[in-house]
Design a protein around this motif. Structure first.
Motif, PDB file in Angstrom:
ATOM      1  N   ALA A   9       0.846  -1.202   0.000  1.00 23.76           N
ATOM      2  CA  ALA A   9       0.000   0.000   0.000  1.00 23.76           C
ATOM      3  C   ALA A   9       0.871   1.237   0.000  1.00 23.76           C
ATOM      4  CB  ALA A   9      -0.928   0.003   1.209  1.00 23.76           C
ATOM      5  N   ILE A  11       0.502   5.363   0.750  1.00 28.25           N
ATOM      6  CA  ILE A  11      -0.341   6.388   1.354  1.00 28.25           C
ATOM      7  C   ILE A  11       0.214   7.747   0.961  1.00 28.25           C
ATOM      8  CG2 ILE A  11      -1.475   7.140   3.458  1.00 28.25           C
ATOM      9  CD1 ILE A  11      -1.663   4.083   2.953  1.00 28.25           C
ATOM     10  N   VAL A  21      -3.989   4.958   8.711  1.00 27.37           N
ATOM     11  CA  VAL A  21      -4.025   3.827   7.780  1.00 27.37           C
ATOM     12  C   VAL A  21      -2.695   3.084   7.798  1.00 27.37           C
ATOM     13  CG1 VAL A  21      -4.326   3.095   5.390  1.00 27.37           C
ATOM     14  CG2 VAL A  21      -5.612   5.046   6.245  1.00 27.37           C
ATOM     15  N   VAL A 182      -3.841   5.027  -1.364  1.00 23.47           N
ATOM     16  CA  VAL A 182      -4.712   5.764  -0.452  1.00 23.47           C
ATOM     17  C   VAL A 182      -4.383   7.250  -0.538  1.00 23.47           C
ATOM     18  CG1 VAL A 182      -5.481   6.068   1.928  1.00 23.47           C
ATOM     19  CG2 VAL A 182      -4.836   3.784   1.112  1.00 23.47           C
ATOM     20  N   TYR A 311     -14.005   5.741  -2.506  1.00 21.88           N
ATOM     21  CA  TYR A 311     -13.261   4.847  -3.392  1.00 21.88           C
ATOM     22  C   TYR A 311     -13.688   5.149  -4.827  1.00 21.88           C
ATOM     23  CZ  TYR A 311     -11.495   0.582  -5.615  1.00 21.88           C
ATOM     24  OH  TYR A 311     -10.840  -0.302  -6.425  1.00 21.88           O
ATOM     25  N   PHE A 316      -8.422   4.811  -2.871  1.00 18.49           N
ATOM     26  CA  PHE A 316      -9.165   5.011  -1.630  1.00 18.49           C
ATOM     27  C   PHE A 316      -8.878   6.420  -1.104  1.00 18.49           C
ATOM     28  CE2 PHE A 316      -8.408   0.474  -1.992  1.00 18.49           C
ATOM     29  CZ  PHE A 316      -9.658  -0.065  -1.708  1.00 18.49           C
ATOM     30  N   ARG A 317      -9.859   6.991  -0.408  1.00 18.69           N
ATOM     31  CA  ARG A 317      -9.690   8.338   0.143  1.00 18.69           C
ATOM     32  C   ARG A 317     -10.014   8.324   1.634  1.00 18.69           C
ATOM     33  NH1 ARG A 317     -11.353   8.383  -4.923  1.00 18.69           N
ATOM     34  NH2 ARG A 317     -10.583   9.951  -6.394  1.00 18.69           N
ATOM     35  N   VAL A 318      -9.201   9.003   2.404  1.00 23.13           N
ATOM     36  CA  VAL A 318      -9.422   9.134   3.843  1.00 23.13           C
ATOM     37  C   VAL A 318      -9.256  10.596   4.232  1.00 23.13           C
ATOM     38  CG1 VAL A 318      -8.714   6.790   4.447  1.00 23.13           C
ATOM     39  CG2 VAL A 318      -6.988   8.599   4.320  1.00 23.13           C
ATOM     40  N   GLY A 340      -9.163   6.660   8.695  1.00 25.75           N
ATOM     41  CA  GLY A 340      -8.011   5.816   8.400  1.00 25.75           C
ATOM     42  C   GLY A 340      -8.143   4.442   9.020  1.00 25.75           C
ATOM     43  N   LEU A 343     -10.808   2.347   7.071  1.00 23.76           N
ATOM     44  CA  LEU A 343     -10.300   1.819   5.810  1.00 23.76           C
ATOM     45  C   LEU A 343      -9.332   0.668   6.040  1.00 23.76           C
ATOM     46  CD1 LEU A 343     -10.005   1.787   2.772  1.00 23.76           C
ATOM     47  CD2 LEU A 343      -8.285   3.608   2.977  1.00 23.76           C
ATOM     48  N   TYR A 364     -16.158   0.204   3.069  1.00 18.74           N
ATOM     49  CA  TYR A 364     -15.581   1.393   3.717  1.00 18.74           C
ATOM     50  C   TYR A 364     -16.497   2.604   3.554  1.00 18.74           C
ATOM     51  CZ  TYR A 364     -12.665   5.602   3.952  1.00 18.74           C
ATOM     52  OH  TYR A 364     -12.183   6.861   4.214  1.00 18.74           O
TER      53      TYR A 364
END
Length: 423
Positions: A9, A11, A21, A182, A311, A316-318, A340, A343, A364
């Motif tokens: 992943a 970020i 996250v 992310v 998403y 993905f967005r936080v 975070g 997700l 999510y």
């Protein structure tokens, strides 16, 4: 030669949402990278208050003790400063809950360190982002997260079952590859990434301002809401004797203040806002009468509260990238940390591959809306009233006669709502 680094992943952004996250995934065996454009420590336009409902999560992230050691005093009262009105009421304490349940299973690694009984913290406190973000990022580094800082993500492109993120540090370019991307870069700054928002100018746009002061006379356990013509804000006692004051003001009101008769033509936006606060709220004048500003005023925006896609385009967005409430309710950091965590929980138990990511994205988004939508809508309604002409007068009258409305507002904002997985 361009370097290639592969992870589970990536970020983009090392604020509370991104590090939440990263930490959660890294402690569940994921290979995680964080890309952060700024050098830390850095100051941010932020109210800096963290509700007590987050403290079990901070313990899960293994920074709870450091947070308690550094944060300001417990906030046991909520107030209102507007015109000549200075009202207050009790802050509702956080709900106590049983030990956290074990989180979702780890991916190719040891189980999460869940299941510990959280320390009982009934009230929230404030900690400057220049301190808090460093605590989180250091914890991420200790958990094995690879940190690319200062580096800016400039492109995201598909690459089979994964995606390539091109990052730049000066003239050096690095390619990062991962199946999970992310976006934790916030919503205020436009840029080239598909997850970044476009900007348009509207008279009703809100701009955020923030400053620290030392020597304030504000009661250390009081967090007042500030209502003034064209905007709203808040004050809170933070770490190391600092008072944090933050506010939002409409674009058209800011333009008017900078042209106000008697003001110098070169009056800066920060000077205009500072004067407006002092002139509009007796409580602010009293609190800052003998205080000294600690560093320059910061500005950011425009702030565009609302619910966005969690998403989209396989990203993905936080945090604010996923959605944000009006800062009036002082829940920005809480929503960032918790989004975070939500997700990471969904990603941890999702199957590999695009179908698994799409499933995690749907789950999510549903979890995000269940946890945050009420406070987003409530904040929008209150903010709409607060910035309407003449509304400050009758809002102050209501609170003077029914101060318990402040306690109810704190409850509606989510300050007592437990984080899923810690109830």
């Amino acid at each position: 030669m361009t370097r290639l680094s592969t992870h589970d992943a990536i970020i983009i952004g090392a604020g509370p949402a991104g590090t939440s996250v990263a930490l959660t995934l890294a402690r569940r065996g994921w290979a995680v990278a964080i890309v952060e454009k700024s050098v830390f420590p850095r100051r941010k336009v932020c109210g800096e208050y963290i509700s007590a409902s987050n403290l079990a999560l901070l313990d899960q992230l293994e920074i709870g003790d450091a947070w308690r050691a550094n944060a300001g005093p417990e906030i046991r009262r909520v107030g209102l400063f507007s015109g000549e009105t200075c009202a207050e009421a009790p802050m509702p304490p956080a709900r106590d809950g049983p030990p956290a349940e074990d989180g979702p299973p780890a991916k190719d690694g040891p189980p999460a360190k869940d299941g510990r009984r959280a320390k009982k913290d009934g009230f929230g406190r404030a900690l400057g982002r220049d301190v808090f973000d460093c605590l989180l990022l250091q914890a991420a580094r200790s958990a094995g997260v690879e940190i690319f800082q200062p580096c800016r993500a400039v492109a995201i492109d598909p690459d089979g079952e994964a995606q390539l993120v091109r990052i730049q540090a000066g003239n050096e370019t690095t390619m990062l590859r991962a199946p999970v991307i992310v976006a934790a870069h916030g919503s205020w700054e436009p840029g080239p990434l598909p997850s970044q928002l476009g900007k348009t100018n509207r008279p009703s746009d809100l701009f955020g301002f923030k400053a620290h002061f030392t020597g304030s006379s504000l009661a250390p356990d009081l967090m007042p809401l500030l209502i003034f013509p064209g905007g709203y804000g808040g004050m809170v006692s933070a770490d190391h004797g600092r008072l944090s004051i933050s506010c939002c003001i409409r674009r058209d009101m800011l333009a008017q203040l900078r042209k106000h008769p008697g003001h110098q033509s070169h009056l800066s936006a920060a000077e205009a806002v500072s004067r407006h606060l002092m002139e509009s709220c007796r409580g602010v004048r009293d609190a800052l009468e003998s205080a000294d500003v600690d560093g320059p005023w910061l500005a950011a925006g425009p702030i565009r509260p609302g619910i966005r896609s969690g998403y989209e385009r396989d990203i993905f967005r936080v945090g604010n990238a996923a959605g944000e409430s009006h800062p009036l309710i002082a829940e920005g950091i809480s929503m960032a940390l918790q989004s975070g965590w939500l997700l990471a929980c969904e990603l941890s138990c999702a199957p590999d591959g695009r179908a698994g990511r799409e499933m995690a994205g749907r789950r999510y988004e549903a979890a995000w809306k269940s946890l945050f939508s009420t406070r987003v809508y409530a904040a929008a309604a209150l903010a709409g009233i607060a910035v309407s002409p003449g509304s400050a007068t009758w809002m102050a009258a209501i609170v003077r006669n029914f101060p318990q409305a402040l306690t109810l507002g704190a409850q509606l904002s989510g300050k007592t709502k437990p984080v899923p997985g810690f109830v």
